[in-house]
Design an enzyme around this catalytic site. Sequence first.
Site, PDB file in Angstrom:
ATOM      1  N   SER A 133      61.935  20.220 -55.895  1.00 61.78           N
ATOM      2  CA  SER A 133      61.927  19.255 -57.202  1.00 61.78           C
ATOM      3  C   SER A 133      60.355  19.101 -57.176  1.00 61.78           C
ATOM      4  O   SER A 133      59.930  18.510 -55.637  1.00 61.78           O
ATOM      5  CB  SER A 133      63.050  18.138 -57.587  1.00 61.78           C
ATOM      6  OG  SER A 133      62.843  17.632 -58.079  1.00 61.78           O
ATOM      7  N   TYR A 146      68.496  12.199 -53.345  1.00 67.67           N
ATOM      8  CA  TYR A 146      68.088  13.095 -54.270  1.00 67.67           C
ATOM      9  C   TYR A 146      66.573  13.494 -53.265  1.00 67.67           C
ATOM     10  O   TYR A 146      66.285  14.405 -53.471  1.00 67.67           O
ATOM     11  CB  TYR A 146      67.801  13.025 -55.221  1.00 67.67           C
ATOM     12  CG  TYR A 146      67.917  14.519 -56.406  1.00 67.67           C
ATOM     13  CD1 TYR A 146      68.390  15.705 -56.670  1.00 67.67           C
ATOM     14  CD2 TYR A 146      66.324  14.535 -56.679  1.00 67.67           C
ATOM     15  CE1 TYR A 146      68.054  16.451 -56.519  1.00 67.67           C
ATOM     16  CE2 TYR A 146      66.463  15.805 -57.645  1.00 67.67           C
ATOM     17  CZ  TYR A 146      66.825  16.630 -57.516  1.00 67.67           C
ATOM     18  OH  TYR A 146      66.319  17.854 -58.222  1.00 67.67           O
ATOM     19  N   LYS A 150      65.863  17.071 -51.128  1.00 70.37           N
ATOM     20  CA  LYS A 150      64.848  17.833 -51.377  1.00 70.37           C
ATOM     21  C   LYS A 150      63.211  18.253 -50.569  1.00 70.37           C
ATOM     22  O   LYS A 150      62.871  19.096 -50.567  1.00 70.37           O
ATOM     23  CB  LYS A 150      64.174  17.848 -52.761  1.00 70.37           C
ATOM     24  CG  LYS A 150      65.376  18.014 -54.086  1.00 70.37           C
ATOM     25  CD  LYS A 150      66.019  19.246 -54.162  1.00 70.37           C
ATOM     26  CE  LYS A 150      66.567  19.484 -55.107  1.00 70.37           C
ATOM     27  NZ  LYS A 150      66.975  21.220 -55.102  1.00 70.37           N
TER      28      LYS A 150
HETATM   29  P1  NDP Z   1      72.969  22.071 -63.188  1.00 66.91           P
HETATM   30  O1  NDP Z   1      73.812  21.088 -63.006  1.00 66.91           O
HETATM   31  O2  NDP Z   1      72.792  22.644 -64.470  1.00 66.91           O
HETATM   32  O3  NDP Z   1      73.142  23.448 -61.780  1.00 66.91           O
HETATM   33  C1  NDP Z   1      73.350  23.334 -60.758  1.00 66.91           C
HETATM   34  C2  NDP Z   1      74.540  24.149 -61.042  1.00 66.91           C
HETATM   35  O4  NDP Z   1      74.679  24.691 -59.031  1.00 66.91           O
HETATM   36  C3  NDP Z   1      75.423  24.287 -61.104  1.00 66.91           C
HETATM   37  O5  NDP Z   1      76.279  25.980 -61.490  1.00 66.91           O
HETATM   38  C4  NDP Z   1      76.530  23.812 -60.172  1.00 66.91           C
HETATM   39  O6  NDP Z   1      78.143  24.476 -60.408  1.00 66.91           O
HETATM   40  C5  NDP Z   1      76.061  23.924 -59.262  1.00 66.91           C
HETATM   41  N1  NDP Z   1      76.487  23.231 -57.627  1.00 66.91           N
HETATM   42  C6  NDP Z   1      76.374  21.952 -57.873  1.00 66.91           C
HETATM   43  N2  NDP Z   1      76.621  21.749 -56.175  1.00 66.91           N
HETATM   44  C7  NDP Z   1      77.531  22.690 -56.114  1.00 66.91           C
HETATM   45  C8  NDP Z   1      78.668  23.349 -54.809  1.00 66.91           C
HETATM   46  N3  NDP Z   1      78.709  22.273 -54.046  1.00 66.91           N
HETATM   47  N4  NDP Z   1      79.359  24.080 -54.346  1.00 66.91           N
HETATM   48  C9  NDP Z   1      78.428  25.153 -55.791  1.00 66.91           C
HETATM   49  N5  NDP Z   1      77.917  25.291 -56.367  1.00 66.91           N
HETATM   50  C10 NDP Z   1      77.531  24.173 -57.028  1.00 66.91           C
HETATM   51  O7  NDP Z   1      71.300  21.603 -62.421  1.00 66.91           O
HETATM   52  P2  NDP Z   1      70.418  22.701 -62.631  1.00 66.91           P
HETATM   53  O8  NDP Z   1      70.224  23.609 -63.384  1.00 66.91           O
HETATM   54  O9  NDP Z   1      69.182  21.326 -63.649  1.00 66.91           O
HETATM   55  O10 NDP Z   1      69.742  22.622 -60.651  1.00 66.91           O
HETATM   56  C11 NDP Z   1      69.004  23.183 -60.494  1.00 66.91           C
HETATM   57  C12 NDP Z   1      67.900  23.602 -59.666  1.00 66.91           C
HETATM   58  O11 NDP Z   1      66.994  23.287 -60.141  1.00 66.91           O
HETATM   59  C13 NDP Z   1      69.345  22.498 -58.743  1.00 66.91           C
HETATM   60  O12 NDP Z   1      68.803  22.192 -57.221  1.00 66.91           O
HETATM   61  C14 NDP Z   1      68.014  20.744 -59.038  1.00 66.91           C
HETATM   62  O13 NDP Z   1      67.770  19.657 -57.727  1.00 66.91           O
HETATM   63  C15 NDP Z   1      66.934  21.854 -59.462  1.00 66.91           C
HETATM   64  N6  NDP Z   1      65.705  21.123 -60.001  1.00 66.91           N
HETATM   65  C16 NDP Z   1      66.288  20.358 -61.359  1.00 66.91           C
HETATM   66  C17 NDP Z   1      65.686  19.942 -62.148  1.00 66.91           C
HETATM   67  C18 NDP Z   1      66.167  19.193 -63.615  1.00 66.91           C
HETATM   68  O14 NDP Z   1      65.441  18.655 -64.350  1.00 66.91           O
HETATM   69  N7  NDP Z   1      66.949  20.426 -63.863  1.00 66.91           N
HETATM   70  C19 NDP Z   1      64.493  19.231 -62.102  1.00 66.91           C
HETATM   71  C20 NDP Z   1      64.025  19.598 -60.529  1.00 66.91           C
HETATM   72  C21 NDP Z   1      64.793  20.414 -59.998  1.00 66.91           C
HETATM   73  P3  NDP Z   1      79.517  23.005 -60.315  1.00 66.91           P
HETATM   74  O15 NDP Z   1      78.599  22.164 -62.144  1.00 66.91           O
HETATM   75  O16 NDP Z   1      80.350  23.666 -60.745  1.00 66.91           O
HETATM   76  O17 NDP Z   1      79.077  22.030 -60.202  1.00 66.91           O
END
Ligand code: NDP
Length: 241
Positions: A133, A146, A150
């Site tokens: 990120s 967070y 990261k």
């Molecule tokens: P979402 O919350 O939309 O999706 C995250 C996914 O990761 C979900 O499927 C969630 O499953 C899964 N997940 C989270 N915790 C766990 C866990 N403990 N075990 C298994 N699965 C898990 O997030 P984003 O798509 O926004 O984020 C994806 C990546 O991008 C992350 O690493 C985030 O830090 C990074 N990111 C996102 C940004 C943003 O603005 N969206 C910006 C910069 C980086 P469940 O919902 O079932 O928990």
Amino acid sequence: MSIEGKTVIVTGAGKGIGRATAQLLVERGVRVVALTRSAEDVEALRQDLGCVAIKVDLADAVATREAAIAALPADFLINCAGTTELQSFLDTSVEAFDHLMAVNTRAPMIVAQEYARSLIREGRKGAIVNVSSVASFVGIPDHAAYCASKSGLDGLTRVMARELAPHGIRVNGVHPTVTLTPMAVKAWSDPDKAAGMLNRIPVGRFVEPVEVATAILFLLSDDAAMINGISMPIDGGLMIS
Ligand code: NDP
């Protein structure tokens, strides 16, 4: 792109960037093995995209290693799962800190260890993309755990890139700014806060999940054969503003 017919592990494929990436991969003829938490997402990934989907809580180190081994063999790995918790630095709890480090930093390490070990054993080449990120480059208020998690992931990316490249495994990071997913809605629902961030992005908008997915696919492909150990901002120019 050179990934048609390959198998790719995608963590956090249930929602957001991971889901968009899984969908793009399937459209490109890739077999996706998804590691994600919610049972509904596991079912949807199987039904809607034809993925192999493994239900796992990536905060659990033992379960994560078992799931990673179950996902093998695979040609590529995308560590996308991540989570956040909004707390000021002074109020950051040990529980939240440990949880974010477990999911955002330790789980990518564990999955990558099993993936890389299997490739090295079999004498095959590969590539890993860790979804970091812009929060790893800057200090965002209320994101202490967070940002730390990261930045820790970036450290792993760089060491992995150096240690695994001699085995034919490249490792890179992508660094999106606010991307319009459920996580972003949670973190950026305050219109004043969103406006402040938007004003700092030269292209004037937040990122679409598929735009992150497209960059990830490029970094996995042979087109990126000499790209190893980078931290690629996907931020519309935020980091140079
Ligand atoms: P979402 O919350 O939309 O999706 C995250 C996914 O990761 C979900 O499927 C969630 O499953 C899964 N997940 C989270 N915790 C766990 C866990 N403990 N075990 C298994 N699965 C898990 O997030 P984003 O798509 O926004 O984020 C994806 C990546 O991008 C992350 O690493 C985030 O830090 C990074 N990111 C996102 C940004 C943003 O603005 N969206 C910006 C910069 C980086 P469940 O919902 O079932 O928990």
